[in-house]
Scaffold this active site. Structure first.
Site, PDB file in Angstrom:
ATOM      1  N   LYS A  46       0.834  -1.210   0.000  1.00 29.91           N
ATOM      2  CA  LYS A  46       0.000   0.000   0.000  1.00 29.91           C
ATOM      3  C   LYS A  46       0.856   1.242   0.000  1.00 29.91           C
ATOM      4  O   LYS A  46       1.997   1.212   0.454  1.00 29.91           O
ATOM      5  CB  LYS A  46      -0.892  -0.004   1.249  1.00 29.91           C
ATOM      6  CG  LYS A  46      -2.148  -0.824   1.071  1.00 29.91           C
ATOM      7  CD  LYS A  46      -3.122  -0.451   2.166  1.00 29.91           C
ATOM      8  CE  LYS A  46      -4.415  -1.251   2.075  1.00 29.91           C
ATOM      9  NZ  LYS A  46      -5.269  -1.013   3.234  1.00 29.91           N
ATOM     10  N   SER A 133     -11.225   5.818   6.978  1.00 31.97           N
ATOM     11  CA  SER A 133      -9.987   6.595   6.784  1.00 31.97           C
ATOM     12  C   SER A 133      -9.921   7.101   5.348  1.00 31.97           C
ATOM     13  O   SER A 133      -9.512   8.237   5.099  1.00 31.97           O
ATOM     14  CB  SER A 133      -8.765   5.713   7.058  1.00 31.97           C
ATOM     15  OG  SER A 133      -8.816   5.217   8.358  1.00 31.97           O
TER      16      SER A 133
HETATM   17  O1  PNS Z   1      -7.772  -1.545   8.350  1.00 29.41           O
HETATM   18  P1  PNS Z   1      -7.769  -2.719   7.425  1.00 29.41           P
HETATM   19  O2  PNS Z   1      -6.909  -2.427   6.213  1.00 29.41           O
HETATM   20  O3  PNS Z   1      -9.153  -3.183   7.073  1.00 29.41           O
HETATM   21  O4  PNS Z   1      -7.075  -3.943   8.221  1.00 29.41           O
HETATM   22  C1  PNS Z   1      -6.867  -5.181   7.610  1.00 29.41           C
HETATM   23  C2  PNS Z   1      -5.989  -6.113   8.477  1.00 29.41           C
HETATM   24  C3  PNS Z   1      -4.714  -5.411   8.896  1.00 29.41           C
HETATM   25  C4  PNS Z   1      -6.756  -6.495   9.714  1.00 29.41           C
HETATM   26  C5  PNS Z   1      -5.693  -7.397   7.649  1.00 29.41           C
HETATM   27  O5  PNS Z   1      -5.245  -7.028   6.390  1.00 29.41           O
HETATM   28  C6  PNS Z   1      -4.656  -8.301   8.303  1.00 29.41           C
HETATM   29  O6  PNS Z   1      -4.904  -8.855   9.339  1.00 29.41           O
HETATM   30  N1  PNS Z   1      -3.482  -8.436   7.650  1.00 29.41           N
HETATM   31  C7  PNS Z   1      -2.376  -9.206   8.154  1.00 29.41           C
HETATM   32  C8  PNS Z   1      -2.075 -10.399   7.256  1.00 29.41           C
HETATM   33  C9  PNS Z   1      -2.982 -11.566   7.595  1.00 29.41           C
HETATM   34  O7  PNS Z   1      -2.996 -12.075   8.685  1.00 29.41           O
HETATM   35  N2  PNS Z   1      -3.779 -11.973   6.602  1.00 29.41           N
HETATM   36  C10 PNS Z   1      -4.751 -13.014   6.739  1.00 29.41           C
HETATM   37  C11 PNS Z   1      -6.018 -12.463   7.368  1.00 29.41           C
HETATM   38  S1  PNS Z   1      -7.327 -13.550   7.136  1.00 29.41           S
END
Ligand code: PNS
Length: 174
Positions: A46, A133
């Site tokens: 990102k 956001s």
């Molecule tokens: O604020 P967001 O972008 O909706 O948060 C998303 C987040 C950070 C919770 C999600 O992308 C995440 O947990 N990423 C870490 C990688 C991971 O564990 N992926 C599998 C999740 S099922």
């Protein structure tokens, strides 16, 4: 079954930037769990507006004085990080049905990856049900008012950020 009341709950996200909706969810989390750990994902894919260091600093300011809130960054799988820091609960905010499908998929995938960690969904106050956001950044950049949607420190940092990036299209004093 009050076991998890003593838990550290992890509240993960991008927080680019933190909004009053996030603040509301974290505060609700504090009313249930011993500690809320706000975990900012370091995501190389990102292109965030605020660096992770800036986001950590902003969130620390927002929660200054709340000893049960911590802020940290993580990369890799959320469940691995949760395990590493001893968190047994993941908190996610649900604003509307449109959030549900993605959140449901994530919660079930996380459960499959680590069944010991429970995801808890919390609803923000209705007044924040449309706040994200992404929209905050867009509205601010186009000269709209966001003061009811973000903590004052965020509004200040948005002003500084867009000033250093060349200001807003409206040319409004920044
Ligand atoms: O604020 P967001 O972008 O909706 O948060 C998303 C987040 C950070 C919770 C999600 O992308 C995440 O947990 N990423 C870490 C990688 C991971 O564990 N992926 C599998 C999740 S099922």
């Amino acid at each position: 079954m009050n076991r998890r009341r003593d838990a550290v709950a992890i509240f993960p996200g991008s927080f680019d930037p933190i909004t009053n909706g996030h603040l509301d969810i974290a505060t609700r989390g504090l009313s249930i769990f011993r500690e809320v750990l706000i975990a900012i994902l370091v995501n190389a894919d990102k292109r965030p507006l605020f660096t992770v260091e800036e986001r950590v600093e902003i969130i620390r300011k927002v929660f200054r004085g709340s000893r049960r809130v911590r802020v940290a960054t993580f990369s890799g799988l959320l469940v691995d990080y949760a395990e590493e820091v001893g968190a047994s609960v993941i908190i996610r905010g649900l604003r509307a049905m449109s959030d549900f499908e993605y959140e449901f998929q994530m919660a079930l995938m996380n459960r499959r990856l680590d069944p010991r960690i429970e995801t808890v969904f919390m609803m923000p106050a209705e007044s924040y049900s449309y706040v994200s956001s992404r929209l905050v950044k867009e509205v601010f950049q186009l000269g709209g008012r966001v003061s009811d949607l973000v903590p004052p420190v965020v509004e200040r940092r948005l002003r500084e950020k867009y000033r250093t990036r060349g200001g807003r299209a409206t040319g409004e004093a920044v």
